[in-house]
Design a protein around this motif. Structure first.
Motif, mmCIF file in Angstrom:
data_model
loop_
_atom_site.group_PDB
_atom_site.id
_atom_site.type_symbol
_atom_site.label_atom_id
_atom_site.label_comp_id
_atom_site.label_asym_id
_atom_site.label_seq_id
_atom_site.Cartn_x
_atom_site.Cartn_y
_atom_site.Cartn_z
ATOM 1 N N GLN A 211 -10.806 89.125 118.238
ATOM 2 C CA GLN A 211 -9.890 88.196 118.882
ATOM 3 C C GLN A 211 -9.087 87.457 117.816
ATOM 4 O OE1 GLN A 211 -11.981 85.637 121.647
ATOM 5 N NE2 GLN A 211 -13.501 87.241 122.089
ATOM 6 N N SER A 212 -7.797 87.333 118.048
ATOM 7 C CA SER A 212 -6.924 86.596 117.132
ATOM 8 C C SER A 212 -5.760 85.998 117.927
ATOM 9 C CB SER A 212 -6.391 87.506 116.027
ATOM 10 O OG SER A 212 -5.601 88.553 116.567
ATOM 11 N N LEU A 213 -5.173 84.963 117.384
ATOM 12 C CA LEU A 213 -4.073 84.273 118.042
ATOM 13 C C LEU A 213 -2.750 84.846 117.550
ATOM 14 C CD1 LEU A 213 -3.281 81.943 119.983
ATOM 15 C CD2 LEU A 213 -3.133 80.482 117.943
ATOM 16 N N ASN A 214 -1.950 85.332 118.466
ATOM 17 C CA ASN A 214 -0.637 85.871 118.131
ATOM 18 C C ASN A 214 0.316 84.713 117.823
ATOM 19 O OD1 ASN A 214 2.040 87.012 118.270
ATOM 20 N ND2 ASN A 214 1.130 88.782 119.303
ATOM 21 N N LYS A 215 0.790 84.636 116.576
ATOM 22 C CA LYS A 215 1.650 83.520 116.166
ATOM 23 C C LYS A 215 3.005 83.552 116.845
ATOM 24 C CE LYS A 215 -0.376 82.884 111.570
ATOM 25 N NZ LYS A 215 -0.112 82.821 110.104
ATOM 26 N N THR A 216 3.444 84.700 117.254
ATOM 27 C CA THR A 216 4.776 84.816 117.871
ATOM 28 C C THR A 216 4.760 84.364 119.322
ATOM 29 O OG1 THR A 216 5.285 86.682 116.415
ATOM 30 C CG2 THR A 216 6.685 86.393 118.355
ATOM 31 N N THR A 217 3.796 84.883 120.080
ATOM 32 C CA THR A 217 3.750 84.585 121.517
ATOM 33 C C THR A 217 2.790 83.452 121.857
ATOM 34 O OG1 THR A 217 1.999 86.220 121.896
ATOM 35 C CG2 THR A 217 4.291 86.994 122.013
ATOM 36 N N GLY A 218 1.896 83.150 120.952
ATOM 37 C CA GLY A 218 0.895 82.123 121.226
ATOM 38 C C GLY A 218 -0.213 82.594 122.117
ATOM 39 N N ALA A 219 -0.223 83.903 122.424
ATOM 40 C CA ALA A 219 -1.259 84.455 123.297
ATOM 41 C C ALA A 219 -2.453 84.918 122.468
ATOM 42 C CB ALA A 219 -0.696 85.627 124.105
ATOM 43 N N LEU A 220 -3.566 85.074 123.146
ATOM 44 C CA LEU A 220 -4.792 85.530 122.486
ATOM 45 C C LEU A 220 -4.858 87.056 122.550
ATOM 46 C CD1 LEU A 220 -7.487 84.689 121.126
ATOM 47 C CD2 LEU A 220 -8.528 84.791 123.411
ATOM 48 N N ASP A 221 -4.819 87.693 121.392
ATOM 49 C CA ASP A 221 -4.943 89.150 121.333
ATOM 50 C C ASP A 221 -6.419 89.519 121.285
ATOM 51 O OD1 ASP A 221 -2.210 89.406 121.295
ATOM 52 O OD2 ASP A 221 -2.084 89.488 119.097
ATOM 53 N N ARG A 222 -6.797 90.484 122.102
ATOM 54 C CA ARG A 222 -8.200 90.886 122.182
ATOM 55 C C ARG A 222 -8.274 92.405 122.060
ATOM 56 N NH1 ARG A 222 -12.995 88.762 124.481
ATOM 57 N NH2 ARG A 222 -14.416 90.380 125.230
ATOM 58 N N LEU A 223 -9.145 92.876 121.152
ATOM 59 C CA LEU A 223 -9.318 94.298 120.908
ATOM 60 C C LEU A 223 -10.785 94.658 121.090
ATOM 61 C CD1 LEU A 223 -8.318 97.103 119.854
ATOM 62 C CD2 LEU A 223 -8.859 96.275 117.546
ATOM 63 N N GLU A 224 -11.054 95.524 122.071
ATOM 64 C CA GLU A 224 -12.415 96.019 122.262
ATOM 65 C C GLU A 224 -12.629 97.244 121.365
ATOM 66 O OE1 GLU A 224 -14.620 94.592 124.189
ATOM 67 O OE2 GLU A 224 -13.262 93.102 125.113
ATOM 68 N N PHE A 225 -13.789 97.340 120.763
ATOM 69 C CA PHE A 225 -14.048 98.467 119.860
ATOM 70 C C PHE A 225 -15.502 98.929 119.992
ATOM 71 C CE2 PHE A 225 -14.795 94.580 117.409
ATOM 72 C CZ PHE A 225 -16.083 94.787 116.933
ATOM 73 N N GLU A 226 -15.706 100.180 119.614
ATOM 74 C CA GLU A 226 -17.064 100.721 119.482
ATOM 75 C C GLU A 226 -17.567 100.610 118.047
ATOM 76 O OE1 GLU A 226 -17.173 104.681 120.932
ATOM 77 O OE2 GLU A 226 -16.797 104.119 123.030
ATOM 78 N N ARG A 227 -16.618 100.646 117.100
ATOM 79 C CA ARG A 227 -16.977 100.534 115.681
ATOM 80 C C ARG A 227 -15.835 99.853 114.951
ATOM 81 N NH1 ARG A 227 -18.637 105.407 111.449
ATOM 82 N NH2 ARG A 227 -18.033 104.296 109.570
ATOM 83 N N TYR A 228 -16.204 98.935 114.075
ATOM 84 C CA TYR A 228 -15.204 98.177 113.327
ATOM 85 C C TYR A 228 -15.795 97.828 111.964
ATOM 86 C CZ TYR A 228 -11.510 94.694 112.506
ATOM 87 O OH TYR A 228 -10.452 93.992 112.005
ATOM 88 N N SER A 229 -14.970 97.813 110.917
ATOM 89 C CA SER A 229 -15.450 97.523 109.555
ATOM 90 C C SER A 229 -14.735 96.313 108.988
ATOM 91 C CB SER A 229 -15.230 98.737 108.648
ATOM 92 O OG SER A 229 -13.855 99.014 108.495
ATOM 93 N N ILE A 230 -15.488 95.536 108.216
ATOM 94 C CA ILE A 230 -14.953 94.344 107.561
ATOM 95 C C ILE A 230 -15.377 94.398 106.097
ATOM 96 C CG2 ILE A 230 -14.965 91.825 107.490
ATOM 97 C CD1 ILE A 230 -15.697 91.862 110.434
#
Length: 385
Positions: A211-230
């Motif tokens: 989840q992250s905040l879109n600076k342009t629209t001010g909306a909350l972007d949400r990405l569902e994943f099965e695998r993610y790396s940091i």
């Protein structure tokens, strides 16, 4: 032949006993190095024992020549005190014939050492270093304390609900605000593990959302994943692929440095010296044996033993070992050290073979009769007067 087999068997038993004793001492000292690593990392006892055993082969390069020399001194001195060598000498057996079993054992030991220095030692050392790296990485989950927010570095915070016996993390929340030009992101995941890749150390999380905040629209972007790396920061563990040191490379690998690797090209001299060391070092085994045999078999035999000769053989052997290690250190900076390595190894070997050979026996007899003749010439005027 019966005497040769009898002597070879005794030398083999004594060498194995001394080598295992020295290996046990080194095993204890090396185990202390890995004990703290394993305890702090929370690794299993299997990893501890495997690390310790992988560290042993490279020490046999020093252990085996010394063990064989000690076995030679013990066996031949015992045979002298039991009058067995005296009987053999009286029966016309030459020093070279008496030395034949020990030389055979030295040749066998040299072949074993060549196998260890050329392949087994470097492979085990490389595996040990890689295993240490993996342990530090895989078990660095201990850096993540359960039930609290762990601030790894400024901008990266990790929360872990709990961790199982296999080191897998459960109930993760990761807040990442390291990118200045990107919006902060929060990752929620059911489970995750820490892995090491050629690019660095990462946290792999499964079954979650970002989840992250879109600076342009001010909306909350949400990405569902099965695998993610940091990616994790370098300070959290051994995140980069490790460059193999010269002693971790096989004999053939020393002659095939990576042309695209700058560090390989800069260390060609180190590879060259290391290759010569692996050829020369195993020859210390026959050199040490010939030093011991020269002191024990040449000259008159005495049933009471040869304490001073044994002490002299030990002193010479220790001096040769110390000088050889010094010459190797010099060779890293000056080619004269490489010449000294060969001289300190081949010098005692060739000298010992000459003294024990039939030519050396004839030479010693001529010297003995020459000294006796000179002594008689000096005493003749006194006797005539």
């Amino acid at each position: 032949m019966i005497f040769d087999r009898y002597l070879f068997k005794n030398l083999l038993i004594a060498t194995v006993f001394v080598a295992l004793t020295l290996a046990a001492v080194i095993f204890l000292t090396q185990s202390l190095r890995f004990l703290e690593l394993v305890i702090n990392a929370g690794a299993s006892s299997t990893a501890f024992w495997l690390l310790t055993f992988l560290a042993l082969p490279r020490f046999f390069e020093i252990i085996l020549p010394i063990a064989l020399m000690a076995a030679t001194v013990f066996v031949y001195n015992r045979l002298t005190m039991d009058s067995e060598l005296i009987v053999m000498r009286q029966a016309g057996t030459t020093p070279m014939m008496l030395a034949r079993p020990a030389l055979g054992m030295a040749a066998f030991t040299t072949l074993v050492l060549w196998l260890m220095t050329m392949w087994l030692g470097p492979v085990s050392l490389a595996n040990m270093q890689n295993m240490r790296q993996v342990i530090k990485a895989q078990y660095s989950t201990l850096l993540f304390r359960e039930g609290v927010f762990n601030a790894m570095i400024p901008g990266l915070t990790v929360f872990v609900r709990d961790r199982d016996m296999n080191g897998e993390l459960h109930g993760l929340m990761i807040h990442d605000s390291r990118e200045e030009n990107a919006a902060p992101a929060t990752v929620l995941a059911k489970r995750g593990v820490i892995v090491v890749t050629p690019e660095g150390q990462q946290v792999l999380v499964y079954d979650g959302s970002r989840q992250s905040l879109n600076k342009t629209t001010g909306a909350l972007d949400r990405l569902e994943f099965e695998r993610y790396s940091i990616d994790l920061p370098e300070g959290s563990g051994p995140v980069r692929s490790r460059w193999q040191e010269p002693e971790e490379r096989t004999f053939l690998a020393l002659f095939n440095p990576d042309p695209d690797d700058v560090r390989d090209q800069e260390n060609k001299r180190e590879f060259f010296i290391e290759a010569h060391r692996r050829v020369v070092s195993p020859l210390l085994a026959p050199s040490f044996v010939l030093v011991a045999l020269s002191f024990l078999l040449l000259g008159p035999l005495d049933r009471r033993g040869k304490g001073w000769r044994i002490a002299a053989a030990i002193i010479v052997t220790v001096a040769l070992q110390g000088l050889y290690l010094s010459a190797f250190n010099v060779a890293r900076h000056n080619m004269s050290g490489l010449f000294l390595m060969y001289l300190l190894t081949l010098g005692p070997l060739l000298s010992g073979l000459f003294l024990l050979s039939n030519i050396g026996e004839s030479f010693r007899q001529r010297c003995f009769f020459a000294r006796k003749k000179r002594r008689c010439l000096k005493l003749s005027p006194i006797l005539l007067s």
